[in-house]
Motif scaffolding. Structure first.
Motif, PDB file in Angstrom:
ATOM      1  N   ASP A 146       0.717  -1.115  -0.144  1.00  0.00           N
ATOM      2  CA  ASP A 146       0.142  -0.039   0.086  1.00  0.00           C
ATOM      3  C   ASP A 146       0.814   1.408  -0.083  1.00  0.00           C
ATOM      4  N   ARG A 173       1.122   4.050  -2.814  1.00  0.00           N
ATOM      5  CA  ARG A 173       0.904   5.812  -2.757  1.00  0.00           C
ATOM      6  C   ARG A 173       2.031   6.282  -3.293  1.00  0.00           C
ATOM      7  N   THR A 231       1.794   6.634  -6.907  1.00  0.00           N
ATOM      8  CA  THR A 231       1.080   7.318  -7.360  1.00  0.00           C
ATOM      9  C   THR A 231       1.506   8.864  -7.188  1.00  0.00           C
TER      10      THR A 231
END
Length: 279
Positions: A227, A231, A234
């Motif tokens: 995760d 992130r 991104t």
């Protein structure tokens, strides 16, 4: 899943161990990929991933470039790694590496993983060892990807600081495109080849081991790290795209100014010629 896609030895064939016995487990990321097709380095234990009985241990080979060596002597490990070098695509130097210890415990209910300690198993069965190999291989791959993304952040930070402090962007659009490319490569690798979020195939045959794998996921923080990595990817893509858009806008503005200047010059020359003709 077909039975012929996964062939896991039911009875453990590793040498008998007493309650204090431990197995050394070593994961090495040799490169971007390993071609394991038609590989013959021992008795086949599993086809997905490719796992072989080598001497008194196991060698588990993952297509995304990681080999996990279980219960092998250092000399045996070296010989096996040397034999795989010709099958490695995009080799790394130095290799990414993680190690672990597996230890026998009394029963399945006692199978626990102490933080930073050995992995306690009821028995050294092939299916349990394949689960450990899967978790350790994913952790090793994540460690390299985390470093790559951190390196991209190190490059982006000066650009963002310059934009914040001086309101100016770097002129190198090519560098921005390379950053986007690096982020896309890591994203494709995590989502496609490694598939960190996917459970290993052995759980299709042995669903009762799901609890053990959940403990392994928690120990190596696979979901949390995935995760966090997504992130960061991104953020890298959005930052690089924003900087590229700003650079493109500035270039378009400069081009428009150049066109206007050329038109003014052309009009001025025309006016001069007309005036010269009149006189």
């Amino acid at each position: 899943m077909n039975a012929d896609q996964l062939s896991v030895g039911t009875p453990p064939t590793l040498p008998k161990q007493d309650a204090a016995a431990t197995l050394r487990i070593r994961a090495l990321m040799l490169g971007d990929r390993i071609n394991a097709s038609s590989l013959e380095i021992g008795t086949l234990v599993s086809s997905t991933p490719a796992a072989f009985r080598v001497h008194a241990g196991l060698a588990v080979i993952f297509r995304y470039g990681v080999v996990v060596l279980i219960g092998l002597l250092p000399s045996e490990e070296k010989v096996l790694i040397d034999s795989l070098n010709s099958r490695v695509i995009g080799p790394f130097s130095p290799h990414e590496e993680e190690t672990a210890q597996a230890q026998l415990c009394k029963d399945e209910n006692a199978e626990v993983i102490q933080p930073g300690g050995p992995i306690c198993l009821a028995k050294f069965s092939d299916d349990r060892l394949l689960l450990i190999a899967d978790a350790l291989a994913k952790s090793t791959s994540l460690a390299r990807d985390e470093r790559r993304v951190a390196a991209v952040f190190d490059v982006i930070e000066p650009f963002a600081r310059k934009l914040a402090e001086q309101g100016r962007t770097p002129p190198q659009r090519k560098g921005m495109l390379q950053l986007i490319g690096n982020a896309l490569l890591v994203q494709q690798r995590v989502a496609g080849r490694v598939a960190v979020a996917d459970k290993p195939d052995v759980l299709w045959e042995k669903p009762e081991l799901d609890r053990l794998y959940a403990r392994l996921e928690d120990e190596y923080e696979l979901k949390e790290r995935l995760d966090t990595l997504e992130r960061k990817l991104t953020a890298v893509s959005e930052t690089a795209n924003a900087l590229t858009d700003i650079i493109d806008t500035q270039r378009s503005l400069r081009l428009e100014i150049a066109v206007v200047v050329l038109i003014v010059i052309e009009v001025a020359i025309g006016c001069f010629q007309i005036l010269a003709g009149i006189h």
